[in-house]
Design a protein around this motif. Sequence first.
Motif, PDB file in Angstrom:
ATOM      1  N   ILE A  60       8.633 -11.276 -10.795  1.00 12.99           N
ATOM      2  CA  ILE A  60       9.072 -11.166  -9.403  1.00 12.99           C
ATOM      3  C   ILE A  60       8.403 -12.267  -8.592  1.00 12.99           C
ATOM      4  O   ILE A  60       7.193 -12.489  -8.692  1.00 12.99           O
ATOM      5  N   TYR A  61       9.214 -12.958  -7.792  1.00 10.03           N
ATOM      6  CA  TYR A  61       8.700 -13.923  -6.823  1.00 10.03           C
ATOM      7  C   TYR A  61       8.844 -13.327  -5.430  1.00 10.03           C
ATOM      8  O   TYR A  61       9.826 -12.638  -5.137  1.00 10.03           O
ATOM      9  N   THR A  62       7.872 -13.603  -4.570  1.00  8.88           N
ATOM     10  CA  THR A  62       7.947 -13.143  -3.188  1.00  8.88           C
ATOM     11  C   THR A  62       7.003 -13.984  -2.343  1.00  8.88           C
ATOM     12  O   THR A  62       6.178 -14.727  -2.878  1.00  8.88           O
ATOM     13  N   ASN A  63       7.132 -13.874  -1.032  1.00  5.87           N
ATOM     14  CA  ASN A  63       6.228 -14.590  -0.130  1.00  5.87           C
ATOM     15  C   ASN A  63       5.087 -13.682   0.302  1.00  5.87           C
ATOM     16  O   ASN A  63       5.287 -12.495   0.536  1.00  5.87           O
ATOM     17  N   ARG A  64       3.925 -14.263   0.414  1.00  4.81           N
ATOM     18  CA  ARG A  64       2.705 -13.483   0.661  1.00  4.81           C
ATOM     19  C   ARG A  64       2.681 -12.898   2.068  1.00  4.81           C
ATOM     20  O   ARG A  64       3.087 -13.536   3.034  1.00  4.81           O
ATOM     21  N   ASP A  65       2.182 -11.686   2.160  1.00  5.29           N
ATOM     22  CA  ASP A  65       1.971 -10.998   3.434  1.00  5.29           C
ATOM     23  C   ASP A  65       0.487 -10.658   3.507  1.00  5.29           C
ATOM     24  O   ASP A  65      -0.092 -10.207   2.517  1.00  5.29           O
ATOM     25  N   TYR A  66      -0.126 -10.860   4.681  1.00  2.00           N
ATOM     26  CA  TYR A  66      -1.588 -10.807   4.779  1.00  2.00           C
ATOM     27  C   TYR A  66      -2.115  -9.525   5.415  1.00  2.00           C
ATOM     28  O   TYR A  66      -3.315  -9.355   5.564  1.00  2.00           O
ATOM     29  N   GLU A  67      -1.221  -8.628   5.823  1.00  2.00           N
ATOM     30  CA  GLU A  67      -1.666  -7.401   6.493  1.00  2.00           C
ATOM     31  C   GLU A  67      -2.248  -6.420   5.469  1.00  2.00           C
ATOM     32  O   GLU A  67      -1.836  -6.401   4.307  1.00  2.00           O
ATOM     33  N   PRO A  68      -3.204  -5.586   5.887  1.00  2.00           N
ATOM     34  CA  PRO A  68      -3.872  -4.686   4.935  1.00  2.00           C
ATOM     35  C   PRO A  68      -2.913  -3.809   4.133  1.00  2.00           C
ATOM     36  O   PRO A  68      -3.062  -3.694   2.907  1.00  2.00           O
ATOM     37  N   TYR A  69      -1.919  -3.210   4.777  1.00  2.00           N
ATOM     38  CA  TYR A  69      -0.977  -2.365   4.031  1.00  2.00           C
ATOM     39  C   TYR A  69      -0.220  -3.183   2.990  1.00  2.00           C
ATOM     40  O   TYR A  69      -0.061  -2.768   1.832  1.00  2.00           O
ATOM     41  N   ALA A  70       0.243  -4.370   3.392  1.00  2.00           N
ATOM     42  CA  ALA A  70       1.014  -5.217   2.486  1.00  2.00           C
ATOM     43  C   ALA A  70       0.172  -5.643   1.282  1.00  2.00           C
ATOM     44  O   ALA A  70       0.675  -5.704   0.152  1.00  2.00           O
ATOM     45  N   ARG A  71      -1.089  -5.932   1.507  1.00  2.00           N
ATOM     46  CA  ARG A  71      -1.955  -6.357   0.401  1.00  2.00           C
ATOM     47  C   ARG A  71      -2.150  -5.223  -0.602  1.00  2.00           C
ATOM     48  O   ARG A  71      -2.114  -5.445  -1.814  1.00  2.00           O
ATOM     49  N   GLU A  72      -2.335  -4.019  -0.110  1.00  2.00           N
ATOM     50  CA  GLU A  72      -2.472  -2.860  -1.012  1.00  2.00           C
ATOM     51  C   GLU A  72      -1.185  -2.643  -1.806  1.00  2.00           C
ATOM     52  O   GLU A  72      -1.220  -2.395  -3.013  1.00  2.00           O
ATOM     53  N   ARG A  73      -0.051  -2.732  -1.117  1.00  2.00           N
ATOM     54  CA  ARG A  73       1.246  -2.566  -1.783  1.00  2.00           C
ATOM     55  C   ARG A  73       1.431  -3.605  -2.880  1.00  2.00           C
ATOM     56  O   ARG A  73       1.846  -3.285  -3.996  1.00  2.00           O
ATOM     57  N   ASP A  74       1.100  -4.859  -2.578  1.00  2.00           N
ATOM     58  CA  ASP A  74       1.302  -5.942  -3.541  1.00  2.00           C
ATOM     59  C   ASP A  74       0.350  -5.840  -4.729  1.00  2.00           C
ATOM     60  O   ASP A  74       0.705  -6.188  -5.861  1.00  2.00           O
ATOM     61  N   GLU A  75      -0.867  -5.375  -4.474  1.00  2.00           N
ATOM     62  CA  GLU A  75      -1.808  -5.189  -5.585  1.00  2.00           C
ATOM     63  C   GLU A  75      -1.297  -4.119  -6.553  1.00  2.00           C
ATOM     64  O   GLU A  75      -1.425  -4.251  -7.776  1.00  2.00           O
ATOM     65  N   GLU A  76      -0.683  -3.086  -6.015  1.00  2.00           N
ATOM     66  CA  GLU A  76      -0.123  -2.013  -6.839  1.00  2.00           C
ATOM     67  C   GLU A  76       1.043  -2.537  -7.687  1.00  2.00           C
ATOM     68  O   GLU A  76       1.134  -2.261  -8.895  1.00  2.00           O
ATOM     69  N   VAL A  77       1.910  -3.333  -7.050  1.00  2.00           N
ATOM     70  CA  VAL A  77       3.054  -3.904  -7.770  1.00  2.00           C
ATOM     71  C   VAL A  77       2.581  -4.892  -8.830  1.00  2.00           C
ATOM     72  O   VAL A  77       3.079  -4.902  -9.967  1.00  2.00           O
ATOM     73  N   GLU A  78       1.602  -5.725  -8.477  1.00  2.00           N
ATOM     74  CA  GLU A  78       1.093  -6.713  -9.432  1.00  2.00           C
ATOM     75  C   GLU A  78       0.496  -6.029 -10.663  1.00  2.00           C
ATOM     76  O   GLU A  78       0.725  -6.465 -11.800  1.00  2.00           O
ATOM     77  N   ALA A  79      -0.248  -4.950 -10.435  1.00  2.00           N
ATOM     78  CA  ALA A  79      -0.848  -4.217 -11.558  1.00  2.00           C
ATOM     79  C   ALA A  79       0.232  -3.669 -12.487  1.00  2.00           C
ATOM     80  O   ALA A  79       0.100  -3.722 -13.720  1.00  2.00           O
ATOM     81  N   LEU A  80       1.319  -3.169 -11.910  1.00  2.00           N
ATOM     82  CA  LEU A  80       2.438  -2.655 -12.713  1.00  2.00           C
ATOM     83  C   LEU A  80       3.052  -3.767 -13.563  1.00  2.00           C
ATOM     84  O   LEU A  80       3.303  -3.583 -14.765  1.00  2.00           O
ATOM     85  N   LEU A  81       3.279  -4.923 -12.949  1.00  2.00           N
ATOM     86  CA  LEU A  81       3.925  -6.032 -13.668  1.00  2.00           C
ATOM     87  C   LEU A  81       3.023  -6.581 -14.771  1.00  2.00           C
ATOM     88  O   LEU A  81       3.486  -6.876 -15.875  1.00  2.00           O
ATOM     89  N   ILE A  82       1.736  -6.722 -14.470  1.00  2.00           N
ATOM     90  CA  ILE A  82       0.794  -7.223 -15.488  1.00  2.00           C
ATOM     91  C   ILE A  82       0.786  -6.277 -16.688  1.00  2.00           C
ATOM     92  O   ILE A  82       0.781  -6.699 -17.842  1.00  2.00           O
ATOM     93  N   GLU A  83       0.810  -4.981 -16.379  1.00  2.00           N
ATOM     94  CA  GLU A  83       0.822  -3.970 -17.444  1.00  2.00           C
ATOM     95  C   GLU A  83       2.050  -4.126 -18.341  1.00  2.00           C
ATOM     96  O   GLU A  83       1.992  -3.906 -19.555  1.00  2.00           O
ATOM     97  N   ASN A  84       3.162  -4.563 -17.739  1.00  2.00           N
ATOM     98  CA  ASN A  84       4.409  -4.747 -18.488  1.00  2.00           C
ATOM     99  C   ASN A  84       4.577  -6.165 -19.035  1.00  2.00           C
ATOM    100  O   ASN A  84       5.623  -6.494 -19.591  1.00  2.00           O
TER     101      ASN A  84
END
Length: 433
Positions: free
Chosen positions: A94-118
Amino acid sequence: MLLFWFRRDLRLHDNAGLYHALETEKQVLPIFIFDTGILDNLSNRHDARVDFIYQSIKNMKEQLEKQGSTLLVRYGKPIEVIKELLQEYEVDGIYTNRDYEPYARERDEEVEALLIENGQDFKLCKDSVIFERSEILSLSGTPYKVYTPYKNAWKKAFRENMVAPFPSEQHLDKLLPHHKSPLPTLQQVGFKPADIPTPDPNMAEKVLRRYEETRNVPALDATTRLSPHLRFGTVSTREAVRLALQHSDTWLQELIWREFFMQLLFHFPASSQESFAPKFRHIAWRNNEEEFKRWCEGKTGYPLVDAGMRELNSSGFMHNRVRMVVASFLVKDLLIDWRWGEAYFAEKLLDYEQASNVGNWQWAAGTGADAQPYFRIFNPDNQVKKFDKAHTYIRRWVTEFGTPAYPEPMVDHNMARDRAIAAYKKAIALAAG
């Protein structure tokens, strides 16, 4: 195949993340997720921002379907939606543009962990700023906490090629051929059409030609009104900076303020919840709910404050000069916690952006990084004499101004000023032990 995930970058042109995805040799399927983690916290079902996002998504989807592709639009919690998409499609990343707000960072870390796992890639690209995160640091390698040296370092590091557009719109033939996909209705997403229009971004260039001399006069339509478009990415930051370089260094400095606040929130995410300066975390706020209600409704008896609040409630916009006056009045004259005002603006502003909203409220309150001194308190009557002497702006929004129906001032400004200074001094003494 790759997914490209639109978020706060709702355009097909000059989109960095979309361009980088299309530059790979893989086909790309664009997606957008109506994020329940954000939408569920909105109290107004006629929220103009959701309507604006919806119309922007609809327009992009129609453009892509004319070219034989589509934009997949889903509704839900992003991590759950992405899990479903990974089962539906053979996704390499997945490609996307970075968002710097605290909620967005938590959301993206969760998604990144899922993708790395796969075993899949998650590529975050820089798009909504010229300089991000730690690209502009002090000589000691720490984040800037004062605007002027940050601005100077920003300008020194800036190169013209940094605002060259990413020609993403020229590579849409690389999108995955796809049948038309259903678009949920606005009602299915839980919202209804709004009656607040989004400003026309094409007016900005005309305004910028006289920006320096007219920007502080609220009666004139003399601000760019580009902030909602920058917030949701229907106009790119690179476009905005190019305009500023061509027409107005003053406006360029305001764009740099935006990036200053973004890097502050990135490095100090707790500042969204507490005063940046520790010495002001013990202010004894009065937090009178009835007084806060009068401020929200624009019934304080101070006409410039009331005009600003009524403009906000009616249009989702407030003139920049007036924003400073109404914020100072709430925090200093009424001694109401800046977080109450920040939350109200977050609910009402069409251009709400967390970093700028928090940064500007803390600036007005005197509690933030490089804030105005706590003892500098706007006199709302003097501000009228300076910026709306003929009461043109005031009469536009406060129709009963000058009649017996208009309320008396709810507080004596001189008394309130002394009270605020005493409260701030007491907080400083408490912090010092």
